[in-house]
Enzyme design. Sequence first.
Site, PDB file in Angstrom:
ATOM      1  CG  HIS A  35      -2.366  -0.294   0.733  1.00 22.77           C
ATOM      2  ND1 HIS A  35      -3.502   0.127   1.282  1.00 22.77           N
ATOM      3  CD2 HIS A  35      -2.858  -0.720  -0.169  1.00 22.77           C
ATOM      4  CE1 HIS A  35      -4.533  -0.338   0.796  1.00 22.77           C
ATOM      5  NE2 HIS A  35      -4.059  -0.859  -0.441  1.00 22.77           N
ATOM      6  CD  GLU A  73      -8.604  -9.145  -3.924  1.00 21.78           C
ATOM      7  OE1 GLU A  73      -7.624  -8.398  -4.208  1.00 21.78           O
ATOM      8  OE2 GLU A  73      -9.501  -9.005  -3.071  1.00 21.78           O
ATOM      9  CG  ASP A 127      -4.498  -9.420  -2.562  1.00 20.76           C
ATOM     10  OD1 ASP A 127      -3.439  -9.607  -2.008  1.00 20.76           O
ATOM     11  OD2 ASP A 127      -5.144  -8.464  -2.265  1.00 20.76           O
ATOM     12  CB  CYS A 175      -8.350  -2.607 -10.572  1.00 16.95           C
ATOM     13  SG  CYS A 175      -9.011  -4.123  -9.150  1.00 16.95           S
TER      14      CYS A 175
HETATM   15  C1  PEP Z   1      -5.430  -6.119  -6.119  1.00 17.39           C
HETATM   16  O1  PEP Z   1      -5.203  -7.097  -5.168  1.00 17.39           O
HETATM   17  O2  PEP Z   1      -4.993  -6.453  -7.199  1.00 17.39           O
HETATM   18  C2  PEP Z   1      -6.099  -4.973  -5.854  1.00 17.39           C
HETATM   19  C3  PEP Z   1      -6.294  -4.218  -6.803  1.00 17.39           C
HETATM   20  O3  PEP Z   1      -6.355  -4.609  -4.656  1.00 17.39           O
HETATM   21  P1  PEP Z   1      -5.393  -4.180  -3.533  1.00 17.39           P
HETATM   22  O4  PEP Z   1      -4.015  -3.975  -4.135  1.00 17.39           O
HETATM   23  O5  PEP Z   1      -5.959  -3.174  -2.881  1.00 17.39           O
HETATM   24  O6  PEP Z   1      -5.286  -5.327  -2.661  1.00 17.39           O
HETATM   25 MG    MG Z   2      -6.284  -7.079  -3.250  1.00 23.93          MG
END
Ligand code: PEP
Ligand code: MG
Length: 576
Positions: A190, A430, A454, A501
Amino acid sequence: MKIKRGIPVSPGVAIAPALIVGREANAPAYRAISKSEIESEIRRFDEAVSIACEEMDREIRRFDRRVKISQQILESHRDMLRDPVLREEVAKNIRSGLFTAETSLHRVIRGYLRHFEQMESDYISQRAQDLRDIENQLLSVLQGKKDLAIHQLEEEVVVIGHNLTPAETTALDKAKVRGFAIEVGGRTSHTAIIARALQIPAVVGVKAITADLQVGEMAIIDGYTGLVIFNPDRKTLEQYRKKASIAAQYYRELLKLVRLPAETEDGYSISIAANIELPEEIHNALEWGAEGVGLYRTEFLFDGSLPDEEKQLRTYKNAVKLLRDRYLVIRIMDLGADKMSPGPTPYHEQNPFLGCRSIRLFLDRPEHFRTQIRAVLRASVYGDVKLMLPMISDLEEIRRSKKLIHDMQRDLEREGKPFNPDMDIGIMVEVPSAALTADQLAREVDFFSIGTNDLIQYSLAVDRVNERVAHLYQPCHPAVLRLIRMIIDAGHAAGIQVSICGEMCSEPAYAVMLMGLGLRSFSVSPIALPAIKKITRLITMKEATEIATACLRFNNASESQAYLARRTQTLMPKLW
Ligand code: PEP
Ligand code: MG
């Protein structure tokens, strides 16, 4: 000159003196005081508390809305500093033990921490960290070592440290912090995602970066290659100044494309939206040509507790308004593991990424999410709002979530509060079990969004924030490509929209391959929007399909990686 290497996570070049953060104040040396010094030691402690509180008040006032989370953290630290019980206990230690103010404070805080250690809860460990923070803060004042805070800067710096939490990264003073490099983290942590959102060049996973580094040493952070250079010689400094200016020029060129359609040379349209963590990012996302928001990570609203329903409704309504008629995919708070810690839950996780987090927490404690779901439902009458469920691993979780959402809709109906009953509900795919059963899941939802961050972590068993295994985190691993292909095919066979995403699609070469695998809808970091737009306009779908087919046949990630680099190098200049 000293060169270190890490993982580049946010593009750009930063050149400025180093500010080292996160070094703990030293435990105080033991010194006994005489009885005549007791009252002056207590006074010294009181003065240190007032100085620390004044500093915090000043910092709190400096924050803008962007960093609300950090502001709240500071406010709670300030309240702990002022706690009369802490003051009483320190004074008691000074009187009875003839300890200095520093030693007494240290003893009192260690006593609390020992007590905390016996309680197994994430919430308590978070509070223990708060106690360590305030101890450090007071010791710094008492020992006269005022460590410069990252949001209190007068000069431009690059920040170097062991770690920056997501909240600390959000709080960086963007006008003064030119870049950062830290020891922990991976490409999809993050902290890395926020660095890209704030457009701060960043490198993570740099081993022993603070070892024998002096505050104020000149440093270069190369967010393209992952190099961090201390005390550069004149030639290197010149090279990097040139590189920074070429990069800026290249980005200006890319920006000329933002109003043109993302359309391949043979006429296929690609939809490109943005991933955001804070509504304040919408402005940039639109400026850079986003067709909507494909992922709004709402965990940033959470800081131990959530804003109430009306306040959340205002936030979501405001996002809808900023987006004008474009879509907004709001993801239910994805709490736990590398994200915000689920403060109100009593769980101590042995294995946080596999524990009671994300959708599991929602199903376990729906009352904590009630205000959020109701606010999203109510916001849905103002624009094209969709709701997304994270970390789904089986059908049952979708059914149970929909039932809870349905119950909340009934409540709103009874209360006469309007909502859009046809709002789309989709899921993040994911988790490998969701990918493998995507045909079943597709029948229950309105859309899929592939979360490769993920998906890669869970399918390859590689912690996405652990720098020691970062080399094993391979987006092109044949297992990952096959899973992505399965999700796309299952979604399309069921007639629902499939988008992606994960950070993977913010990289032009991967984006081409993903188009070839059948994806037509991307949601990327805002900073990546222009480059992804450019690559879609330079390629034909025929070439993209050829590239994806070849990658699916390779035996390992490195073969795919090398092939992708070869096939795309003439399309996008490899800057460095
Ligand atoms: C992912 O896991 O690809 C995602 C977009 O969500 P995050 O990075 O917030 O876990
Ligand atoms: Mg994720």
